[in-house]
Design a protein around this motif. Structure first.
Motif, PDB file in Angstrom:
ATOM      1  N   ILE A  21       0.806  -1.226   0.000  1.00 46.09           N
ATOM      2  CA  ILE A  21       0.000   0.000   0.000  1.00 46.09           C
ATOM      3  C   ILE A  21       0.840   1.277   0.000  1.00 46.09           C
ATOM      4  N   LYS A  22       1.935   1.291   0.718  1.00 43.43           N
ATOM      5  CA  LYS A  22       2.773   2.487   0.757  1.00 43.43           C
ATOM      6  C   LYS A  22       3.321   2.779  -0.643  1.00 43.43           C
ATOM      7  N   ARG A  23       3.392   4.067  -0.982  1.00 45.88           N
ATOM      8  CA  ARG A  23       3.932   4.450  -2.286  1.00 45.88           C
ATOM      9  C   ARG A  23       5.449   4.356  -2.259  1.00 45.88           C
ATOM     10  N   GLU A  24       5.966   3.363  -2.934  1.00 42.75           N
ATOM     11  CA  GLU A  24       7.398   3.177  -3.078  1.00 42.75           C
ATOM     12  C   GLU A  24       7.626   2.129  -4.152  1.00 42.75           C
ATOM     13  N   HIS A  34      -6.426   3.325 -14.568  1.00 42.69           N
ATOM     14  CA  HIS A  34      -5.373   2.346 -14.829  1.00 42.69           C
ATOM     15  C   HIS A  34      -5.216   1.337 -13.688  1.00 42.69           C
ATOM     16  N   GLY A  35      -4.274   0.426 -13.865  1.00 41.81           N
ATOM     17  CA  GLY A  35      -4.040  -0.620 -12.885  1.00 41.81           C
ATOM     18  C   GLY A  35      -2.985  -0.257 -11.849  1.00 41.81           C
ATOM     19  N   TYR A  36      -2.762  -1.185 -10.933  1.00 44.77           N
ATOM     20  CA  TYR A  36      -1.804  -1.056  -9.837  1.00 44.77           C
ATOM     21  C   TYR A  36      -0.405  -0.780 -10.379  1.00 44.77           C
ATOM     22  N   GLY A  62       0.276  11.756  -3.277  1.00 44.72           N
ATOM     23  CA  GLY A  62      -0.243  10.677  -2.441  1.00 44.72           C
ATOM     24  C   GLY A  62       0.848   9.717  -2.049  1.00 44.72           C
ATOM     25  N   ASP A  63       0.917   9.415  -0.757  1.00 43.62           N
ATOM     26  CA  ASP A  63       1.965   8.511  -0.278  1.00 43.62           C
ATOM     27  C   ASP A  63       1.449   7.097  -0.026  1.00 43.62           C
ATOM     28  N   TYR A  64       0.233   6.819  -0.508  1.00 48.46           N
ATOM     29  CA  TYR A  64      -0.292   5.458  -0.400  1.00 48.46           C
ATOM     30  C   TYR A  64      -1.156   5.171  -1.619  1.00 48.46           C
TER      31      TYR A  64
END
Length: 318
Positions: free
Chosen positions: A33-36, A103-105, A140-142
């Motif tokens: 979930i975290k944006r990285e 779009h997708g993940y 957004g960071d998640y």
């Protein structure tokens, strides 16, 4: 060994297990979930792409096409103060028809040009692409997995109506996480401009998807890891895994929904699409693509895909 000592040992074991569970939940939050940068999907057999689909994804003419289009940049502020980026392309001939893509993940808006080119060149639509929160040029960071994104898209819909006028007819088209996002939107109070939804390879809920992947990828049961991960997600991202349910949303849907899914999809298992289809409140249709893995349907059988898509849209778009 006396009873009191056994109690202390028992409490100690429970405490250690609790700490392990918390650490594991924090790990899985960061993992998914975290944006990285995400490395855990590399080498995942469930995401192996056929040579035919890979050729379309990497070398299809849509890639050059999207680069050469004069997209207009757009921006909105989300309910929680994030700046989100979108990209609008006016149709060649004036039209009141617009498709909004999700779009997708780990993707970005321009990925949906694979589908956008068809809407633009063959159907004559305006097309709108967006970088979802935590992706592309959006803040957004998640990753919202569709739940907070559904609220972002409600705002994008209003923005498109404001831009194109009250007679604009809108189709929502999403792939994978984007497909689940559009299914989640279906349960909201939508303006009458939204005429149809296309959900390609969606999952039924974030909790169910994570439970499936936890067992498949890590051979772990959903309890106690997922309930704790859900708590962590609620604290860090503001939503729980169970509330992020496309299944519960489509039970309230009033806009027609068309589902696409690959029969060999083992990343988002095919039965999830069937469950969504069976539980959809409004008019609905579904098409499975024999031999297709996750998100491959359009790439391996475009003719079949667009025939179904076009027929569906003609029922609801003037």
């Amino acid at each position: 060994m006396n009873k009191k000592r056994w109690v202390k040992i028992g409490v100690g074991i429970v405490f250690i297990l609790l700490i392990i569970n918390i650490i594991g939940s924090l790990y899985f939050y960061d993992l998914a979930i975290k944006r990285e940068k995400k490395d855990f999907l590399q080498g995942n057999k469930d995401l192996e792409v056929s040579a035919e689909a890979m050729n379309t994804f990497l070398k299809g003419d849509w890639r050059e096409w999207v680069v050469n289009q004069n997209f207009e940049g757009m921006e909105i502020e989300s309910f929680d103060g994030l700046k989100l980026q979108g990209y609008f392309l006016e149709s060649i001939e004036p039209t009141n028809k617009t498709v909004i893509f999700a779009h997708g993940y780990l993707g970005r808006g321009r990925d949906m040009a694979l589908y956008g080119q068809y809407y633009y060149e063959e159907l004559g639509y305006n097309i709108f692409l967006a970088d979802m929160r935590g992706h592309g040029e959006s803040e957004g960071d998640y990753i919202g997995f569709g739940w907070h994104d559904r609220l972002d898209y409600l705002k994008w819909i209003d923005t498109i109506i404001e831009k194109k006028g009250m007679d604009v007819e809108i189709v929502l088209h999403g792939l994978s996480m984007g497909g689940a996002t559009m299914a989640m939107i279906s349960g909201e109070e939508l303006p009458s401009n939204v005429k149809a939804i296309v959900a390609d390879s969606p999952y039924s809920s974030v909790y169910d998807l994570f439970a499936y992947q936890l067992k498949r990828m890590y051979k772990l049961p959903e309890f106690p890891v997922l309930p704790t991960t859900s708590l962590v997600t609620n604290m860090k991202a503001g939503y729980s895994l169970k509330e992020a349910s496309a299944l519960e949303q489509v039970k309230k849907a009033e806009v027609p929904i068309l589902y696409f899914h690959g029969s060999n999809d083992t990343f988002v298992p095919t039965p999830m699409a069937n469950e969504l289809y069976e539980q959809t409140n409004g008019e609905t249709d579904i098409m499975f693509f024999e031999g297709a893995n996750h998100g491959e349907a359009f790439a391996i059988d475009k003719e079949k895909y667009v025939e179904k898509l076009t027929g569906f849209l003609k029922k609801y778009i003037n």
